[in-house]
Write a protein that holds these residues in place. Structure first.
Motif, short mmCIF file in Angstrom:
data_model
loop_
_atom_site.label_atom_id
_atom_site.label_comp_id
_atom_site.label_asym_id
_atom_site.label_seq_id
_atom_site.Cartn_x
_atom_site.Cartn_y
_atom_site.Cartn_z
N ARG A 7 29.15 54.79 -53.88
CA ARG A 7 28.61 55.08 -52.10
C ARG A 7 27.01 54.44 -52.65
N VAL A 8 26.61 53.74 -51.73
CA VAL A 8 25.46 52.88 -52.56
C VAL A 8 23.77 54.26 -52.02
N VAL A 9 23.24 54.01 -53.13
CA VAL A 9 22.37 54.56 -53.25
C VAL A 9 21.00 53.98 -52.93
N GLY A 10 20.83 52.81 -53.27
CA GLY A 10 19.60 52.08 -52.98
C GLY A 10 19.92 51.11 -53.15
N ARG A 11 19.34 49.90 -52.48
CA ARG A 11 19.06 48.87 -52.42
C ARG A 11 17.09 47.81 -52.62
N LEU A 57 20.11 43.41 -55.08
CA LEU A 57 19.97 45.21 -56.17
C LEU A 57 21.36 45.56 -55.17
N ARG A 58 22.45 46.44 -55.33
CA ARG A 58 22.91 47.60 -55.17
C ARG A 58 23.05 48.77 -55.78
N CYS A 59 21.92 49.95 -55.79
CA CYS A 59 22.17 50.91 -57.14
C CYS A 59 23.75 51.74 -56.29
N VAL A 60 24.97 51.99 -57.53
CA VAL A 60 25.96 53.18 -56.60
C VAL A 60 26.13 53.84 -56.90
N LYS A 61 26.77 54.68 -56.76
CA LYS A 61 27.13 56.32 -57.37
C LYS A 61 28.92 55.92 -57.36
N ALA A 62 29.25 55.61 -58.36
CA ALA A 62 30.75 55.23 -58.30
C ALA A 62 31.55 56.69 -58.81
N THR A 63 32.93 57.31 -58.30
CA THR A 63 33.12 58.33 -58.41
C THR A 63 35.15 57.55 -58.51
N MET A 64 35.45 58.73 -59.53
CA MET A 64 37.15 57.81 -59.42
C MET A 64 37.77 59.45 -59.50
N ARG A 65 38.99 59.70 -58.65
CA ARG A 65 39.79 60.35 -58.49
C ARG A 65 40.72 60.28 -59.09
N LYS A 66 40.58 61.65 -61.25
CA LYS A 66 42.17 61.14 -61.46
C LYS A 66 43.32 61.16 -61.36
N ALA A 72 24.83 49.40 -61.10
CA ALA A 72 24.17 48.66 -60.44
C ALA A 72 25.39 47.20 -60.51
N ILE A 73 24.60 47.27 -58.96
CA ILE A 73 25.42 45.80 -58.92
C ILE A 73 24.60 44.21 -58.84
N ILE A 74 24.04 43.57 -59.11
CA ILE A 74 23.31 42.37 -59.08
C ILE A 74 23.91 40.72 -58.16
N GLY A 75 23.36 40.70 -57.77
CA GLY A 75 24.28 38.92 -57.01
C GLY A 75 22.75 38.33 -56.57
N ARG A 113 27.72 35.06 -57.26
CA ARG A 113 28.64 36.23 -57.83
C ARG A 113 27.48 37.20 -58.22
N GLU A 114 28.40 38.14 -58.30
CA GLU A 114 27.80 39.32 -58.69
C GLU A 114 28.24 39.88 -60.06
N VAL A 115 27.08 41.11 -60.69
CA VAL A 115 27.03 40.82 -61.93
C VAL A 115 27.00 42.81 -62.05
N GLY A 116 28.15 43.47 -62.63
CA GLY A 116 27.53 44.96 -63.44
C GLY A 116 26.69 45.09 -64.17
N LEU A 117 25.84 46.55 -63.70
CA LEU A 117 25.42 46.62 -64.96
C LEU A 117 25.40 48.35 -64.76
N GLY A 118 25.50 48.53 -66.61
CA GLY A 118 25.25 50.29 -66.57
C GLY A 118 23.95 50.53 -66.59
N LEU A 119 23.59 52.11 -65.81
CA LEU A 119 22.60 51.55 -66.13
C LEU A 119 22.60 54.01 -67.30
N SER A 120 21.12 53.89 -67.83
CA SER A 120 21.15 55.03 -68.36
C SER A 120 20.95 56.38 -67.50
N LYS A 121 20.37 57.02 -68.36
CA LYS A 121 20.49 58.28 -67.05
C LYS A 121 19.05 58.50 -66.56
#
Length: 122
Positions: free
Chosen positions: A102-106, A85-94, A37-40, A54-62
């Motif tokens: 990808r933004v999932v919710g606002r 608030l922006r809820c995002v799905k972050a993926t990284m290619r190894k 989650a990104i809160i600004g 300013r944006e602050v990052g926040l990790g989420l539980s399951k």
């Protein structure tokens, strides 16, 4: 089909009317597919920084829940500041280490910053 409450995006800022130089608690619920989650806000500015937003990052539980304490700067201007608030799905290619989000919710919440008062400590 997932229950409706697993797809809800919500944001709560406590207290709603903090003074300058206070700490606010941010409570977040994002859809379960989000992992970050990104809160600004303009109320979270840092001393000496030229950036107004300013944006602050926040990790989420399951379950999609998260909480964090954020300092309202002494240099934040008194008045109305929206918190976004922006809820995002972050993926990284190894292999290439390219990160894709990808933004999932606002969601948004109001925040009214009051001027700093020294008399509250006495």
């Amino acid at each position: 089909m997932k229950p409706w409450w697993k797809r809800v995006t919500s944001l709560r800022v406590v207290p709603r009317r903090p003074q300058q130089n206070d700490v606010v608690r941010i409570f977040v619920h994002c859809p379960t597919q989000a992992n970050h989650a990104i809160i600004g806000s303009t109320a979270f500015t840092l001393k000496g920084s030229r950036r107004l937003y300013r944006e602050v990052g926040l990790g989420l539980s399951k379950r999609g829940l998260g909480r964090k304490g954020v300092v309202i700067s002494y240099y934040a201007l008194p008045g109305y500041h929206p918190v976004l608030l922006r809820c995002v799905k972050a993926t990284m290619r190894k292999v290439s280490r390219i990160r894709r989000t990808r933004v999932v919710g606002r969601a948004a919440a109001p925040l009214v910053v009051r001027p700093f008062r020294l008399r509250r400590f006495f």
